[in-house]
Design an enzyme around this catalytic site. Structure first.
Site, PDB file in Angstrom:
ATOM      1  N   GLY A 224       0.987  -1.412  -0.122  1.00  0.00           N
ATOM      2  CA  GLY A 224       0.089   0.153   0.036  1.00  0.00           C
ATOM      3  C   GLY A 224       1.010   1.270   0.020  1.00  0.00           C
ATOM      4  CB  SER A 225       0.012   4.646   0.810  1.00  0.00           C
ATOM      5  OG  SER A 225      -0.644   4.455   1.960  1.00  0.00           O
ATOM      6  N   GLY A 229       2.358   2.114   5.364  1.00  0.00           N
ATOM      7  CA  GLY A 229       3.450   1.301   5.489  1.00  0.00           C
ATOM      8  C   GLY A 229       4.181   1.789   6.854  1.00  0.00           C
ATOM      9  CD  GLU A 246       7.501  -5.200  -1.993  1.00  0.00           C
ATOM     10  OE1 GLU A 246       7.973  -4.107  -2.345  1.00  0.00           O
ATOM     11  OE2 GLU A 246       8.341  -6.112  -1.631  1.00  0.00           O
ATOM     12  CB  CYS A 280       3.496  -0.420  -6.974  1.00  0.00           C
ATOM     13  SG  CYS A 280       3.478  -1.961  -7.363  1.00  0.00           S
ATOM     14  CD  GLN A 327      -5.127   7.829  -7.324  1.00  0.00           C
ATOM     15  OE1 GLN A 327      -5.009   7.350  -6.321  1.00  0.00           O
ATOM     16  NE2 GLN A 327      -4.252   8.637  -7.955  1.00  0.00           N
TER      17      GLN A 327
HETATM   18  P1  NAD Z   1      -3.159   2.766   1.389  1.00  0.00           P
HETATM   19  O1  NAD Z   1      -2.154   2.734   2.186  1.00  0.00           O
HETATM   20  O2  NAD Z   1      -4.110   3.649   1.530  1.00  0.00           O
HETATM   21  O3  NAD Z   1      -4.166   1.236   1.896  1.00  0.00           O
HETATM   22  C1  NAD Z   1      -3.545  -0.008   1.709  1.00  0.00           C
HETATM   23  C2  NAD Z   1      -4.367  -0.973   2.781  1.00  0.00           C
HETATM   24  O4  NAD Z   1      -4.109  -0.603   4.234  1.00  0.00           O
HETATM   25  C3  NAD Z   1      -5.713  -0.925   2.708  1.00  0.00           C
HETATM   26  O5  NAD Z   1      -6.225  -2.315   2.825  1.00  0.00           O
HETATM   27  C4  NAD Z   1      -6.148  -0.139   3.799  1.00  0.00           C
HETATM   28  O6  NAD Z   1      -7.661  -0.415   4.261  1.00  0.00           O
HETATM   29  C5  NAD Z   1      -5.090  -0.441   4.730  1.00  0.00           C
HETATM   30  N1  NAD Z   1      -5.156   0.661   6.141  1.00  0.00           N
HETATM   31  C6  NAD Z   1      -5.178   1.862   5.808  1.00  0.00           C
HETATM   32  N2  NAD Z   1      -4.852   2.503   7.089  1.00  0.00           N
HETATM   33  C7  NAD Z   1      -4.692   1.597   8.032  1.00  0.00           C
HETATM   34  C8  NAD Z   1      -4.101   1.605   9.220  1.00  0.00           C
HETATM   35  N3  NAD Z   1      -4.191   2.721  10.023  1.00  0.00           N
HETATM   36  N4  NAD Z   1      -3.847   0.329   9.705  1.00  0.00           N
HETATM   37  C9  NAD Z   1      -3.777  -0.747   9.023  1.00  0.00           C
HETATM   38  N5  NAD Z   1      -4.247  -0.792   7.531  1.00  0.00           N
HETATM   39  C10 NAD Z   1      -4.705   0.493   7.150  1.00  0.00           C
HETATM   40  O7  NAD Z   1      -2.883   2.428  -0.235  1.00  0.00           O
HETATM   41  P2  NAD Z   1      -3.815   2.216  -1.400  1.00  0.00           P
HETATM   42  O8  NAD Z   1      -4.194   3.645  -1.450  1.00  0.00           O
HETATM   43  O9  NAD Z   1      -4.623   1.020  -1.286  1.00  0.00           O
HETATM   44  O10 NAD Z   1      -3.064   1.618  -2.503  1.00  0.00           O
HETATM   45  C11 NAD Z   1      -2.058   2.447  -3.182  1.00  0.00           C
HETATM   46  C12 NAD Z   1      -0.562   2.332  -2.986  1.00  0.00           C
HETATM   47  O11 NAD Z   1      -0.213   0.964  -2.898  1.00  0.00           O
HETATM   48  C13 NAD Z   1       0.359   3.097  -3.899  1.00  0.00           C
HETATM   49  O12 NAD Z   1       1.045   3.853  -3.080  1.00  0.00           O
HETATM   50  C14 NAD Z   1       1.072   2.012  -4.407  1.00  0.00           C
HETATM   51  O13 NAD Z   1       2.549   2.303  -4.965  1.00  0.00           O
HETATM   52  C15 NAD Z   1       1.112   0.926  -3.541  1.00  0.00           C
HETATM   53  N6  NAD Z   1       1.265  -0.471  -3.998  1.00  0.00           N
HETATM   54  C16 NAD Z   1       2.617  -0.790  -4.037  1.00  0.00           C
HETATM   55  C17 NAD Z   1       2.796  -2.036  -4.645  1.00  0.00           C
HETATM   56  C18 NAD Z   1       4.311  -2.707  -4.480  1.00  0.00           C
HETATM   57  O14 NAD Z   1       4.387  -3.771  -4.610  1.00  0.00           O
HETATM   58  N7  NAD Z   1       5.168  -2.091  -3.980  1.00  0.00           N
HETATM   59  C19 NAD Z   1       2.024  -2.683  -5.119  1.00  0.00           C
HETATM   60  C20 NAD Z   1       0.500  -2.165  -5.268  1.00  0.00           C
HETATM   61  C21 NAD Z   1       0.435  -1.211  -4.785  1.00  0.00           C
END
Ligand code: NAD
Length: 477
Positions: A224-225, A229, A246, A280, A327
């Site tokens: 995720g973001s 992370g 990631e 990503c 987005q």
């Molecule tokens: P996000 O961080 O907003 O959400 C990711 C997950 O985390 C979701 O399931 C969300 O509900 C959860 N989350 C949010 N707040 C949380 C908390 N306080 N505690 C625990 N979990 C929580 O990211 P997104 O908008 O869903 O995805 C987009 C991002 O993901 C982009 O930055 C992208 O680059 C990244 N991404 C990375 C890869 C990689 O392999 N490097 C692959 C795909 C996406």
């Protein structure tokens, strides 16, 4: 009908539900899903903890059969599941079906890995003593996934977790619960014992946070973001648990004077705009040496005119809508920022109207950008890319590496010398030569370095590093 959460082998409705909306047509409700509470998450963690002792000692044939059956069903239903994925996320049907097939291949791969579990037997440094090195499951694994790969990312985390004998609490992204629900349903019907895999759909701040705060989760794998992370990392340090992150990217794609122009343009368009730029591994920095710069930009403009941006499910669509309104606003904000910073919007960037209400954006290409601009430093996560002009290969490599991220890095060149040098010196977990920065195989390691990733690699045999812990046993002969 509301699709429920799976906790301890039971489908649980919970007190609230939420709707998933099709970004190609906001009048289309993809489905209704139960929203788990923090208590539901805690119940799921307790169930996974209780199921761990038996599952961690289960036979490899049982695990193999369940993963194999899951792979077979996903592959048999690829068209239906691919369509669901495209409806909920907005990537084209071809991409949706392709991602579904990949999920099937991942389950198939890890079904095979169950049968190849092995350790090492070594002589001790001391006489008459034998040493055995084995890998054991870690315990309860928490899986938290983003919205942009609704079936592949859950697959590449759930399959190895179960293969190596862990139990799972899985929280998918709230925007795309449908594909996640479908694979959990398939795994459940394939015969997983109760509590081994638990699904808790809902808010990150509630369900995800309850997972981060639990001392009973032994490892968390997160995609995720960067912001989220960092929270995963801080909470995991607090609980002394294993974690894997990631996160974002700002992947460079270098085009050298000696590149085959059509190969370079095809790879750059794919890297920057396919899957609506919401990968990503997408490239949003196209670094071009001056001898080919003008020809490359002209050819990009021509190629971009041929792209059809429309409903993800329509035949002939190359690029679907942006995933949602927030987005879309982020993408258009960055287009405005790019203009303010002095980059030239050479192509696209307008909102588009189609037959159905959706979040349609013409892919945008900036030129005359510098690597210091915000559009070159921050992840946009949309179909927006900037061309940065450089003198030569050395400057191109320096600019490519001048970023806080390090996931993927690409180059278009016909020079063996430059390709070889770039493979060795690109500061990224994955390097692509004459190929798009995105688009990876399912059986080899995936991951990055610097600000993009933390922990061991995902996928392929390298996944064992995260989902197992090593034991060294000494025996007096
Ligand atoms: P996000 O961080 O907003 O959400 C990711 C997950 O985390 C979701 O399931 C969300 O509900 C959860 N989350 C949010 N707040 C949380 C908390 N306080 N505690 C625990 N979990 C929580 O990211 P997104 O908008 O869903 O995805 C987009 C991002 O993901 C982009 O930055 C992208 O680059 C990244 N991404 C990375 C890869 C990689 O392999 N490097 C692959 C795909 C996406």
């Amino acid at each position: 009908m509301v699709q429920k959460n799976l906790i301890d082998g039971e489908w649980i409705a919970g007190s609230e539900a939420f709707r998933s909306i099709n970004p190609s047509n906001t009048n289309d409700v993809v489905g209704e899903y139960a929203r788990a509470s923090a208590d539901d998450a805690r119940a799921a963690i307790a169930a996974a903890k209780a199921a761990f002792p038996a599952w961690s000692r289960s036979g490899i044939l049982e695990r193999h059969a369940i993963l194999r059956k899951t792979a077979d069903e996903i592959l048999a239903r690829k068209d239906e599941l691919g369509k669901l994925l495209s409806r909920e996320e907005g990537k084209t049907l071809v991409e949706g079906i392709g991602e579904t097939v990949r999920a099937g291949q991942i389950f198939d791969f890890f079904a095979g890995e169950c049968l190849r579990l092995a350790g090492e037997v070594l002589p001790s440094a001391r006489p008459n003593i034998g040493v055995e090195i084995t890998r054991e499951p870690v315990g309860v694994v928490g899986i938290i996934t983003p919205w942009n790969f609704p079936i592949a990312i859950p697959a590449w985390k759930i399959a190895p977790a179960l293969c190596y004998g862990n139990t799972v609490v899985f929280k998918p992204a709230e925007l795309v619960p449908g594909s996640s629900w479908a694979i959990v349903d398939i795994l459940h019907r394939a015969g997983l014992p109760k509590g081994v895999l638990n699904l808790v759909m809902g808010k990150g701040s509630v369900v995800g946070q309850a997972m981060l705060d639990s001392p009973d989760i032994s490892a968390i794998t997160f995609t995720g973001s960067v912001g989220t992370g960092k929270r995963v990392a801080a909470a995991s340090v607090e609980h002394n648990r294993k974690y894997q992150l990631e996160m974002g990217g700002k992947n460079p794609f270098v085009v050298l004077d000696d590149a085959d122009l059509s190969v370079a343009v095809e790879a750059a368009v794919n890297s920057a705009f396919f899957s609506t730029g919401q990968r990503c591994t997408a490239s949003s920095r196209i670094i071009v040496t001056e001898g080919i710069h003008d020809r490359f930009v002209a050819a990009m403009g021509e190629r971009m005119k041929g792209l059809t941006i429309d409903d993800a499910l329509k035949a002939g669509t190359h690029i679907g809508p942006v995933v949602d309104e927030s987005q879309l606003n982020q993408d258009t904000d960055y287009i405005a920022i790019g203009k303010q910073e002095g980059a030239k919007l050479a192509f696209g960037g307008e909102l588009l109207k189609r037959d159905t209400p959706g979040f349609y954006l013409q892919p945008a290409l900036f030129t005359e950008a510098t690597n210091a601009m915000r559009i070159s430093r921050e992840e946009i996560f949309g179909p927006v890319a900037a061309v940065i002009r450089v003198r030569d290969y050395d400057e191109a490599l320096a600019v490519a590496n001048d970023t806080p991220f390090g996931l993927s890095s690409g180059i278009a060149t016909t020079s063996l010398k430059h390709a070889t040098h770039f493979k060795r010196n690109a500061e990224a977990g994955m390097v692509m030569v004459n190929l798009p920065t995105a688009g990876v195989d399912f059986h080899v390691p995936f991951g990055g370095r610097k600000g993009s990733s933390y922990g061991s690699r995902e996928q392929g045999r390298y996944a064992a590093e995260f989902y197992t812990t090593v034991k060294t046993a000494y025996t007096l002969a």
